[in-house]
Design an enzyme around this catalytic site. Sequence first.
Site, short mmCIF file in Angstrom:
data_model
loop_
_atom_site.label_atom_id
_atom_site.label_comp_id
_atom_site.label_asym_id
_atom_site.label_seq_id
_atom_site.Cartn_x
_atom_site.Cartn_y
_atom_site.Cartn_z
N ARG A 1 -35.45 -14.84 20.54
CA ARG A 1 -36.11 -15.86 19.71
C ARG A 1 -36.10 -17.23 20.37
NH1 ARG A 1 -33.73 -13.07 14.98
NH2 ARG A 1 -31.82 -14.26 15.35
N ARG B 1 -35.75 -19.42 23.85
CA ARG B 1 -35.72 -19.46 25.32
C ARG B 1 -34.69 -20.43 25.85
NH1 ARG B 1 -41.28 -18.76 28.56
NH2 ARG B 1 -42.37 -17.27 27.23
N VAL C 1 -21.96 2.33 16.47
CA VAL C 1 -20.86 2.71 15.58
C VAL C 1 -19.54 2.38 16.26
CG1 VAL C 1 -19.75 4.59 14.31
CG2 VAL C 1 -22.23 4.60 14.61
N GLU D 1 -20.79 -12.78 7.71
CA GLU D 1 -22.04 -13.53 7.62
C GLU D 1 -22.01 -14.47 6.43
OE1 GLU D 1 -24.36 -13.30 9.86
OE2 GLU D 1 -23.62 -11.54 10.96
N LYS E 1 -23.09 3.48 9.32
CA LYS E 1 -22.35 4.06 10.44
C LYS E 1 -21.87 5.47 10.10
CE LYS E 1 -20.80 -0.53 11.92
NZ LYS E 1 -19.68 -1.49 11.91
N GLY F 1 -18.15 -7.46 18.10
CA GLY F 1 -17.97 -8.56 19.05
C GLY F 1 -18.78 -8.36 20.30
#
Length: 412
Positions: A18, A20, A106, A164, A179, A276
């Site tokens: 998204r 640059r 997963v 989040e 998962k 991560g």
Amino acid sequence: MIALRAGRPVEITGVCARDRSRDRGLDLAAVRWFDDPVDLAQSPDIDVFVELMGGEGGAAEASVRAALNAGKPVVTANKALLARHGVDLAEIAEDKGVALAFEAAVAGGIPVIKTMRESFAGNRISRVYGILNGTCNYILTRMERENLAFETCLAEAQRLGYAEADPTFDVDGFDTAHKLSILTALAFGTKLDADRVYVEGIREITIADIEAADELGYRIKLLGVARRTETGIEQRVHPAMVPKSSAVARTDGVLNAVAIDGSLVGEVVLVGPGAGGNATASSVAADIIDIARGLHLPTFGVPAAGLEPYVQSEMHAHEGGYYVRLTVVDRPGAFAAIAARMAEKGISLESIVQRRRKPRAEPPASAVPDDPQPVILITYATTEDQIRSALAAIETDGHIAAPPRLIRIEEL
């Protein structure tokens, strides 16, 4: 190192993102930039397409389909895409004779996909279960160690970047369900059906539950469990009390743990970083190297055409022990009525613990004799249908002051 292990050099020739201008810590000046990931996926200048965007549809789905249809192997870390479209994508990959690799989708850096698809190829798997979401495991660990409420631990997880801004997907169990559906397909050779996974999250877990679990010899973890039963495949995601002696009970913080029960090797437990950048990169790099080596296996361990229809074992038939916390009105006959309701449904109680509230220095003027008191029941093995029916009857009788709290006991 990668060239030596892959048997050929591996080069990044194109990229799409998204932004640059973002500093990514490496020089991309010599790499061609694409504004549309589908154009990148179809480019004649690439041999392998790597998708790390996320999301079950949109640009991720369109570009993965484009790459596979163009006859290019795909590496993805996108569990939502696979949970929703995995069988369809596997059919395209097999028709085109290319690999669809997803080790990072997963359990992050834990090589559970390779283990199940390759190392367990000679075993009949009866069960796969584990801690599949680091956010929830971090929150439950902090709650236990520091006696903190769920909301406090969630806010800290968000501050540290483990959760989040909208944590619904993680804390309500849907990430684990996606998962688990992938592991189920690998374990039992069935088509994926993430919509039919029974799901509960961790929002209702309290300090009182965690303290009670500790006294009873358990710890509370959010588990994903898939197992073969006589009536079908059971898939469930929910908080569970697990014995302190078990490997999953000792898995703390943002770590994940996956246990696989094989007919020849027994139980194998894999523990490691479940999310991560570095953990994801480790698995993505391994998939790229496998493709460079020419390794090409059926996406879910067997040809997509050989995946069996998913036959669900209904949750109401699940059998096991249960922890029940009731807020019981302290008056004559209340407890006897509760015990009678349990007996009516054929439920035997292993233990009963009345946890008196801490006394106040001075009882408030509004205090009444039937001040509700917490009572904990531990049942012997019973069915989900029986325990739910008993609790519904107990609520109707009016002897409890709040909805009952139920946590399944998983004897691992």
